[in-house]
Design an enzyme around this catalytic site. Structure first.
Site, PDB file in Angstrom:
ATOM      1  N   ARG A  72       0.868  -1.175   0.000  1.00 25.71           N
ATOM      2  CA  ARG A  72       0.000   0.000   0.000  1.00 25.71           C
ATOM      3  C   ARG A  72       0.901   1.221   0.000  1.00 25.71           C
ATOM      4  O   ARG A  72       1.976   1.201   0.604  1.00 25.71           O
ATOM      5  CB  ARG A  72      -0.860   0.031   1.262  1.00 25.71           C
ATOM      6  CG  ARG A  72      -1.854  -1.101   1.352  1.00 25.71           C
ATOM      7  CD  ARG A  72      -3.211  -0.545   1.746  1.00 25.71           C
ATOM      8  NE  ARG A  72      -4.136  -1.582   2.122  1.00 25.71           N
ATOM      9  CZ  ARG A  72      -4.840  -2.306   1.246  1.00 25.71           C
ATOM     10  NH1 ARG A  72      -4.694  -2.115  -0.050  1.00 25.71           N
ATOM     11  NH2 ARG A  72      -5.683  -3.213   1.675  1.00 25.71           N
ATOM     12  N   LYS A  76       4.885   4.248   5.432  1.00 25.68           N
ATOM     13  CA  LYS A  76       4.736   5.163   6.567  1.00 25.68           C
ATOM     14  C   LYS A  76       5.528   4.696   7.766  1.00 25.68           C
ATOM     15  O   LYS A  76       5.583   3.495   8.052  1.00 25.68           O
ATOM     16  CB  LYS A  76       3.235   5.184   6.933  1.00 25.68           C
ATOM     17  CG  LYS A  76       2.850   6.204   7.957  1.00 25.68           C
ATOM     18  CD  LYS A  76       2.572   7.544   7.321  1.00 25.68           C
ATOM     19  CE  LYS A  76       2.379   8.624   8.357  1.00 25.68           C
ATOM     20  NZ  LYS A  76       3.644   9.097   8.922  1.00 25.68           N
ATOM     21  N   LYS A 100       1.603  -3.217  11.920  1.00 20.73           N
ATOM     22  CA  LYS A 100       0.816  -2.298  12.733  1.00 20.73           C
ATOM     23  C   LYS A 100      -0.282  -1.642  11.884  1.00 20.73           C
ATOM     24  O   LYS A 100      -1.440  -1.604  12.265  1.00 20.73           O
ATOM     25  CB  LYS A 100       1.795  -1.225  13.229  1.00 20.73           C
ATOM     26  CG  LYS A 100       1.462  -0.579  14.518  1.00 20.73           C
ATOM     27  CD  LYS A 100       2.448   0.535  14.815  1.00 20.73           C
ATOM     28  CE  LYS A 100       3.830   0.064  15.204  1.00 20.73           C
ATOM     29  NZ  LYS A 100       4.677   1.194  15.702  1.00 20.73           N
ATOM     30  N   ASP A 105      -6.054  -1.168  10.241  1.00 25.88           N
ATOM     31  CA  ASP A 105      -6.671  -0.781   8.970  1.00 25.88           C
ATOM     32  C   ASP A 105      -6.289   0.619   8.517  1.00 25.88           C
ATOM     33  O   ASP A 105      -7.140   1.418   8.110  1.00 25.88           O
ATOM     34  CB  ASP A 105      -8.207  -0.882   9.069  1.00 25.88           C
ATOM     35  CG  ASP A 105      -8.666  -2.328   9.062  1.00 25.88           C
ATOM     36  OD1 ASP A 105      -7.996  -3.156   8.413  1.00 25.88           O
ATOM     37  OD2 ASP A 105      -9.674  -2.634   9.716  1.00 25.88           O
ATOM     38  N   LYS A 112      10.512   3.001   7.953  1.00 22.86           N
ATOM     39  CA  LYS A 112      11.150   3.594   9.134  1.00 22.86           C
ATOM     40  C   LYS A 112      12.466   4.196   8.707  1.00 22.86           C
ATOM     41  O   LYS A 112      13.079   3.740   7.742  1.00 22.86           O
ATOM     42  CB  LYS A 112      11.425   2.509  10.187  1.00 22.86           C
ATOM     43  CG  LYS A 112      11.618   3.064  11.575  1.00 22.86           C
ATOM     44  CD  LYS A 112      10.273   3.373  12.187  1.00 22.86           C
ATOM     45  CE  LYS A 112      10.328   3.649  13.642  1.00 22.86           C
ATOM     46  NZ  LYS A 112       8.976   3.489  14.218  1.00 22.86           N
ATOM     47  N   SER A 369      -1.711   9.731  12.559  1.00 19.67           N
ATOM     48  CA  SER A 369      -0.933  10.220  11.406  1.00 19.67           C
ATOM     49  C   SER A 369      -1.758  10.085  10.129  1.00 19.67           C
ATOM     50  O   SER A 369      -1.717  10.942   9.244  1.00 19.67           O
ATOM     51  CB  SER A 369       0.352   9.402  11.236  1.00 19.67           C
ATOM     52  OG  SER A 369       1.370   9.893  12.078  1.00 19.67           O
TER      53      SER A 369
HETATM   54  N1  GLU Z   1       6.923   6.375  15.124  1.00 16.87           N
HETATM   55  C1  GLU Z   1       5.576   5.989  15.388  1.00 16.87           C
HETATM   56  C2  GLU Z   1       5.460   4.471  15.413  1.00 16.87           C
HETATM   57  O1  GLU Z   1       6.418   3.778  15.642  1.00 16.87           O
HETATM   58  C3  GLU Z   1       4.578   6.680  14.477  1.00 16.87           C
HETATM   59  C4  GLU Z   1       4.698   6.392  13.017  1.00 16.87           C
HETATM   60  C5  GLU Z   1       3.808   7.261  12.129  1.00 16.87           C
HETATM   61  O2  GLU Z   1       2.986   7.995  12.629  1.00 16.87           O
HETATM   62  O3  GLU Z   1       3.968   7.164  10.915  1.00 16.87           O
HETATM   63  O4  GLU Z   1       4.402   3.917  15.270  1.00 16.87           O
END
Ligand code: GLU
Length: 478
Positions: A72, A76, A100, A105, A112, A369
């Protein structure tokens, strides 16, 4: 480096750990082997070294951005500034982001990033230069963009860094109307969304609340409702730990008996006043000398105090074979990423301790986010169109109620009933609903296949099935 340490024969490399958890969950899902390999692999890693002027010389910094799964888009995940950042860690954390997002969803792939340095040793100016230069590198290689890859805060970064990233991206790609959606976790005045900063802590609170709704499960683990009055110990007093401790104590009636950080901690069986502790820590730079409790000397003590719920909200590999037998909590609520080693996790499960796994429990950050990203793309604040209309309907309803009962409502109740939802109310209710649904899905998976053993493996199974389905429906795998 924490994540490459070995103790008691444990392999504490997070990439291997995530892989093992994946394999365990994937074993009986009936997903074809080739597809499993595709899901498990890290699709792309960009490694960069870049010079930044620090004082009168140049220093070379090492940075990474991993895209674990592009099933997708955008991908992120946060950006971490820490001396312990390694390629394996970034890849593992990107994989955790994939799972995650699937669990809650959120329609993103996992990513990362990280730069290997301790931001506390640099001035604000220098951190700004490092951040902007790293962003330039990401732009150059197409590792950032509203439809490509969207960073967010993580350990050692926050709103300020996100604002610099957004500004640098915008300067390099002029005229793009959606450019603010290239990063989330921005300050509200710079395209951020209300409720994002506290979102991971809120998600932890909502996840724990949901777990406390299932009395039969709690009983199996030697716990009982209500959540009110439960004794909580929190490791880590950064953005996640602080907010989780604050919300659990002020809104759910929990007693936070211990809070720990790298330089020790505070213990008070009567409960710690979180606002006062935060004020003390912010003023003095440490928990030392806090009058509202006695000091814990060793940073690891916070994991071992007598409590009902332990919230590790700091780093990975904090609960290992070395200390797991001294953990006294009946519930371990994993606010951090990878805080419990697989061996320790198994040992806890065998002892009947209920573990709320990281890939579920700390998904509040990325959930909000997602709300921020959609807000940026729609260019309008949540609630702006409907708030007044909502209030008009509510006024009519209250009026009708007053008329039919013949009693005017008292002013406070009237105000509460009439108030339409603000952005933060919408964000929090969206987050709460998300955490509830995800918990129920994981629980159902667990109950339908007791062989999975624990909620972590069930959560992985839910994630793998969802990602597999998305690949299959894409037509990539038969
Ligand atoms: N760093 C956060 C995490 O580990 C947020 C990631 C985000 O919002 O993209 O879930």
């Amino acid at each position: 480096m924490v994540n490459h340490a070995k103790s008691n024969g444990e392999d504490l490399n997070l990439w291997n750990i995530v892989g093992r958890e994946f394999d365990k969950a994937a074993a009986n899902l009936g997903v074809p082997e080739g597809l499993l390999q595709q899901i498990k692999a890290c699709n792309a890693v960009y490694y960069v070294q870049f010079p930044v002027r620090i004082g009168d010389r140049y220093e070379i910094f090492q940075g990474w951005r991993a895209e674990h799964s592009q099933h997708r888009k955008p991908t992120k995940g946060g950006i971490r500034y820490s001396e312990a950042v390694t390629q394996d860690e970034v890849m593992a954390l990107a994989a955790l982001m994939t799972y995650k997002c699937a669990i809650v969803d959120v329609p993103f792939g996992g990513s990362k990033g990280g730069i290997c340095f301790n931001p506390k040793k640099y001035t604000r100016d220098q951190v700004e230069r490092i951040t902007r230069r790293y962003t330039v590198e990401l732009v150059r290689k197409n590792f950032i963009g509203p439809g490509i890859n969207v960073p967010a805060p993580d350990l050692g970064t926050g709103e300020q860094e996100m604002a610099w990233i957004a500004d640098t991206y915008d300067a390099l790609t002029p005229g793009q109307i959606d450019s603010l959606a290239c990063v989330t976790g921005k300050p509200v005045t710079q395209g951020g969304i209300r409720g994002r900063k506290e979102a991971t802590g809120r998600g932890v609170q909502y996840g724990i609340r949901e777990a406390f709704k299932h009395a039969e499960d709690l009983k199996r683990h030697g716990l009982s409702s209500p959540l009110e009055g439960k004794r909580v110990s929190v490791q880590g007093f950064g953005n996640v730990g602080y907010h989780a401790a604050k919300f659990l104590s002020t809104e759910d009636g929990c007693r936070v008996v211990a809070v720990g950080e790298v330089d020790g901690g505070v213990y008070n069986p009567e409960g710690i006043d979180i606002a006062q502790l935060a004020e003390h820590r912010n003023r003095t730079g440490s928990m030392k000398g806090f009058p509202g409790g006695r000091m814990l000397d060793r940073p690891q003590d916070v994991l071992e105090v007598d409590c009902d719920i332990l919230v590790p909200a700091a780093l990975e590999n904090q609960i290992t074979l070395e200390n797991v037998d001294r953990v006294r909590a009946r519930m371990v609520a994993e606010a951090a990423n990878g805080p419990t080693s697989p061996e320790a996790s198994e040992r806890l499960s065998k002892r009947g301790v209920l573990i709320l796994p990281d890939i579920y429990l700390n998904a509040g950050g990325v959930t909000v986010s997602y709300f921020e990203w959609t807000k940026n793309l729609s260019h309008i604040r949540y609630g702006r169109m409907e708030k007044r209309l909502d209030e008009i309907y509510r006024e009519k309803m209250v009026g009708a109620l007053e008329q039919s009962t013949g009693h005017p409502m008292n002013e406070r109740m009237r105000r509460e009933l009439i108030q339409g939802a603000d952005e933060v109310d919408l964000v929090n209710s969206g987050l709460e609903g998300t955490m509830q649904n995800a918990y129920r899905e994981i629980r159902e998976q667990f109950l339908s296949d007791p062989g999975l053993g624990d909620l972590r493996t069930a959560a992985f199974a839910v994630a793998i099935r969802k990602v597999a389905r998305s690949y299959t429906e894409m037509g990539v795998f038969p």
